[in-house]
Design a protein around this motif. Sequence first.
Motif, PDB file in Angstrom:
ATOM      1  N   GLU A  43       1.537  -2.473  -3.471  1.00 36.51           N
ATOM      2  CA  GLU A  43       2.915  -2.789  -3.852  1.00 36.51           C
ATOM      3  C   GLU A  43       2.989  -3.722  -5.059  1.00 36.51           C
ATOM      4  O   GLU A  43       3.810  -3.539  -5.953  1.00 36.51           O
ATOM      5  CB  GLU A  43       3.643  -3.402  -2.644  1.00 36.51           C
ATOM      6  CG  GLU A  43       5.123  -3.671  -2.894  1.00 36.51           C
ATOM      7  CD  GLU A  43       5.771  -4.429  -1.750  1.00 36.51           C
ATOM      8  OE1 GLU A  43       5.054  -5.093  -0.973  1.00 36.51           O
ATOM      9  OE2 GLU A  43       6.998  -4.373  -1.645  1.00 36.51           O
ATOM     10  N   PHE A  46       3.770  -8.818  -3.068  1.00 36.02           N
ATOM     11  CA  PHE A  46       3.618  -9.431  -1.753  1.00 36.02           C
ATOM     12  C   PHE A  46       2.511 -10.480  -1.801  1.00 36.02           C
ATOM     13  O   PHE A  46       1.463 -10.348  -1.179  1.00 36.02           O
ATOM     14  CB  PHE A  46       3.313  -8.329  -0.731  1.00 36.02           C
ATOM     15  CG  PHE A  46       3.664  -8.656   0.697  1.00 36.02           C
ATOM     16  CD1 PHE A  46       4.932  -9.112   1.042  1.00 36.02           C
ATOM     17  CD2 PHE A  46       2.728  -8.467   1.714  1.00 36.02           C
ATOM     18  CE1 PHE A  46       5.251  -9.386   2.363  1.00 36.02           C
ATOM     19  CE2 PHE A  46       3.035  -8.736   3.043  1.00 36.02           C
ATOM     20  CZ  PHE A  46       4.309  -9.198   3.365  1.00 36.02           C
ATOM     21  N   PHE A  83       7.235  -0.314  -1.969  1.00 34.59           N
ATOM     22  CA  PHE A  83       6.631  -0.261  -0.637  1.00 34.59           C
ATOM     23  C   PHE A  83       6.924   1.055   0.083  1.00 34.59           C
ATOM     24  O   PHE A  83       6.052   1.629   0.724  1.00 34.59           O
ATOM     25  CB  PHE A  83       7.113  -1.454   0.187  1.00 34.59           C
ATOM     26  CG  PHE A  83       6.446  -1.581   1.515  1.00 34.59           C
ATOM     27  CD1 PHE A  83       5.094  -1.893   1.604  1.00 34.59           C
ATOM     28  CD2 PHE A  83       7.147  -1.367   2.698  1.00 34.59           C
ATOM     29  CE1 PHE A  83       4.464  -1.996   2.832  1.00 34.59           C
ATOM     30  CE2 PHE A  83       6.530  -1.474   3.935  1.00 34.59           C
ATOM     31  CZ  PHE A  83       5.191  -1.789   3.987  1.00 34.59           C
ATOM     32  N   ALA A 100      -1.632  -2.293   1.423  1.00 33.95           N
ATOM     33  CA  ALA A 100      -0.391  -3.006   1.095  1.00 33.95           C
ATOM     34  C   ALA A 100       0.186  -3.704   2.319  1.00 33.95           C
ATOM     35  O   ALA A 100       1.395  -3.701   2.549  1.00 33.95           O
ATOM     36  CB  ALA A 100       0.619  -2.040   0.498  1.00 33.95           C
ATOM     37  N   SER A 101      -0.723  -4.277   3.126  1.00 38.70           N
ATOM     38  CA  SER A 101      -0.295  -5.071   4.290  1.00 38.70           C
ATOM     39  C   SER A 101       0.477  -4.285   5.341  1.00 38.70           C
ATOM     40  O   SER A 101       1.357  -4.831   6.009  1.00 38.70           O
ATOM     41  CB  SER A 101       0.524  -6.296   3.842  1.00 38.70           C
ATOM     42  OG  SER A 101      -0.314  -7.255   3.255  1.00 38.70           O
ATOM     43  N   GLY A 103       1.208  -2.935   8.798  1.00 33.60           N
ATOM     44  CA  GLY A 103       0.839  -3.138  10.190  1.00 33.60           C
ATOM     45  C   GLY A 103       0.563  -1.774  10.810  1.00 33.60           C
ATOM     46  O   GLY A 103       1.220  -0.787  10.466  1.00 33.60           O
ATOM     47  N   ARG A 108       3.684   5.060  12.225  1.00 37.03           N
ATOM     48  CA  ARG A 108       2.936   5.290  10.986  1.00 37.03           C
ATOM     49  C   ARG A 108       1.670   6.090  11.250  1.00 37.03           C
ATOM     50  O   ARG A 108       1.273   6.907  10.418  1.00 37.03           O
ATOM     51  CB  ARG A 108       2.579   3.946  10.336  1.00 37.03           C
ATOM     52  CG  ARG A 108       3.776   3.246   9.703  1.00 37.03           C
ATOM     53  CD  ARG A 108       3.403   1.848   9.256  1.00 37.03           C
ATOM     54  NE  ARG A 108       4.518   1.176   8.594  1.00 37.03           N
ATOM     55  CZ  ARG A 108       4.592  -0.124   8.401  1.00 37.03           C
ATOM     56  NH1 ARG A 108       3.614  -0.922   8.811  1.00 37.03           N
ATOM     57  NH2 ARG A 108       5.637  -0.650   7.785  1.00 37.03           N
ATOM     58  N   GLN A 146      12.635  -7.137   4.491  1.00 32.34           N
ATOM     59  CA  GLN A 146      12.343  -6.065   3.530  1.00 32.34           C
ATOM     60  C   GLN A 146      12.502  -4.708   4.224  1.00 32.34           C
ATOM     61  O   GLN A 146      12.078  -4.523   5.369  1.00 32.34           O
ATOM     62  CB  GLN A 146      10.919  -6.203   2.982  1.00 32.34           C
ATOM     63  CG  GLN A 146      10.602  -5.126   1.949  1.00 32.34           C
ATOM     64  CD  GLN A 146       9.194  -5.203   1.406  1.00 32.34           C
ATOM     65  OE1 GLN A 146       8.335  -5.892   1.952  1.00 32.34           O
ATOM     66  NE2 GLN A 146       8.954  -4.483   0.324  1.00 32.34           N
ATOM     67  N   THR A 149       9.838  -2.157   6.751  1.00 32.24           N
ATOM     68  CA  THR A 149       8.751  -2.985   7.279  1.00 32.24           C
ATOM     69  C   THR A 149       8.823  -3.143   8.795  1.00 32.24           C
ATOM     70  O   THR A 149       9.845  -2.839   9.427  1.00 32.24           O
ATOM     71  CB  THR A 149       8.810  -4.412   6.678  1.00 32.24           C
ATOM     72  OG1 THR A 149      10.072  -4.990   7.030  1.00 32.24           O
ATOM     73  CG2 THR A 149       8.658  -4.380   5.172  1.00 32.24           C
ATOM     74  N   THR A 150       7.753  -3.671   9.335  1.00 36.60           N
ATOM     75  CA  THR A 150       7.717  -4.006  10.759  1.00 36.60           C
ATOM     76  C   THR A 150       8.635  -5.204  11.049  1.00 36.60           C
ATOM     77  O   THR A 150       9.025  -5.394  12.197  1.00 36.60           O
ATOM     78  CB  THR A 150       6.275  -4.337  11.193  1.00 36.60           C
ATOM     79  OG1 THR A 150       5.731  -5.297  10.281  1.00 36.60           O
ATOM     80  CG2 THR A 150       5.401  -3.104  11.187  1.00 36.60           C
ATOM     81  N   TYR A 151       8.983  -5.979  10.009  1.00 31.06           N
ATOM     82  CA  TYR A 151       9.922  -7.103  10.210  1.00 31.06           C
ATOM     83  C   TYR A 151      11.283  -6.533  10.607  1.00 31.06           C
ATOM     84  O   TYR A 151      11.927  -7.022  11.523  1.00 31.06           O
ATOM     85  CB  TYR A 151      10.043  -7.969   8.947  1.00 31.06           C
ATOM     86  CG  TYR A 151       8.705  -8.234   8.307  1.00 31.06           C
ATOM     87  CD1 TYR A 151       7.651  -8.700   9.101  1.00 31.06           C
ATOM     88  CD2 TYR A 151       8.459  -7.980   6.968  1.00 31.06           C
ATOM     89  CE1 TYR A 151       6.393  -8.895   8.550  1.00 31.06           C
ATOM     90  CE2 TYR A 151       7.215  -8.179   6.422  1.00 31.06           C
ATOM     91  CZ  TYR A 151       6.185  -8.626   7.210  1.00 31.06           C
ATOM     92  OH  TYR A 151       4.940  -8.799   6.681  1.00 31.06           O
ATOM     93  N   GLU A 213       0.629  -8.593  14.480  1.00 29.44           N
ATOM     94  CA  GLU A 213       0.217  -7.237  14.088  1.00 29.44           C
ATOM     95  C   GLU A 213      -1.151  -7.242  13.423  1.00 29.44           C
ATOM     96  O   GLU A 213      -1.622  -8.256  12.927  1.00 29.44           O
ATOM     97  CB  GLU A 213       1.261  -6.589  13.170  1.00 29.44           C
ATOM     98  CG  GLU A 213       1.502  -7.315  11.858  1.00 29.44           C
ATOM     99  CD  GLU A 213       2.565  -6.655  10.983  1.00 29.44           C
ATOM    100  OE1 GLU A 213       3.008  -5.536  11.295  1.00 29.44           O
ATOM    101  OE2 GLU A 213       2.942  -7.265   9.968  1.00 29.44           O
TER     102      GLU A 213
HETATM  103  N1  LYS Z   1       3.317  -6.069   7.557  1.00 30.55           N
HETATM  104  C1  LYS Z   1       4.601  -5.543   7.229  1.00 30.55           C
HETATM  105  C2  LYS Z   1       4.680  -4.107   7.619  1.00 30.55           C
HETATM  106  O1  LYS Z   1       3.763  -3.619   8.139  1.00 30.55           O
HETATM  107  C3  LYS Z   1       4.971  -5.763   5.804  1.00 30.55           C
HETATM  108  C4  LYS Z   1       4.204  -5.015   4.776  1.00 30.55           C
HETATM  109  C5  LYS Z   1       4.291  -5.485   3.369  1.00 30.55           C
HETATM  110  C6  LYS Z   1       5.629  -5.617   2.819  1.00 30.55           C
HETATM  111  N2  LYS Z   1       5.653  -5.978   1.421  1.00 30.55           N
HETATM  112  O2  LYS Z   1       5.642  -3.462   7.427  1.00 30.55           O
END
Ligand code: LYS
Length: 258
Positions: A43, A46, A83, A100-101, A103, A108, A146, A149-151, A213
């Motif tokens: 991305e 981040f 993302f 790109a982080s 989770g 997914r 965002q 995302t998992t958030y 995660e």
């Molecule tokens: N760890 C989160 C996810 O899996 C955020 C990913 C990176 C966001 N810039 O969605």
Amino acid sequence: MKTVPLLKSAALAVAATLAFVSAAQARTVEAIKKDGKIVIATEGQFAPFNFYQGKQLTGFEVEVAEAIAARMGLKVEWKAMGFDALLAGLKGDRWDMVIASHGITEERAKAVTFADPHYCTGGVVVSKGGALKSAADLKDKVVSVQTGTTYLENVKKVAGVKQVKNFPQDTDARAALASGRVDAWVSDKFVALEALGKNPGDGLKIGDFLFVERIASAVAKGNTGLAGEINKALAAIQADGSYARISEKYFKQDIRCA
Ligand code: LYS
């Protein structure tokens, strides 16, 4: 006898179509090694995991992926994308790997094949002065996250949240809290730590984990040959101290999964 060549050409046409279709499929690890270069997408927004320092893409995940590729004897061609486009691009064979982080989630994992996790973390609640700390504190509040995302997924599960505001970039979700447009921001613990350290004037404080995660890179669904080589290379850099060095550089601790 005239029908034979016709059938032959029809068969050739079908074969040509199939060859075209398979050319659009994910590159095998053998094909990547032959090429000498792996195409990796991230991305770039981040920090400290993947971000730009001037024009240079850098960060913990960029360095870990470079070390993994080096172990596999490969050079890296980087792509930086929004993302939302990253996992979808694996399907279209636009790149070989995404780091790109992401989770690891069930949803997914239906669409991509995850490698072994390269770090463990969680989503935290961030607020002005630490007024809001827990999931319960989010009741009747406006929360920024965002998109994709998992958030977002996990805030949606919290009962009684007044509104969830989505932003294409996490940095904008944070800015919304800093400027008082929302009551809380949910993001990664390490990202929040970095952002708070860089912007002490915003008066933001980190509360509790909303969820934890495991974060992993991904390859096209079913490209298990490539995932296997990535896992071997990750294990090797975790064994020889190079992963630990990169982790210490960014976090002053080793963030691998226990
Ligand atoms: N760890 C989160 C996810 O899996 C955020 C990913 C990176 C966001 N810039 O969605």
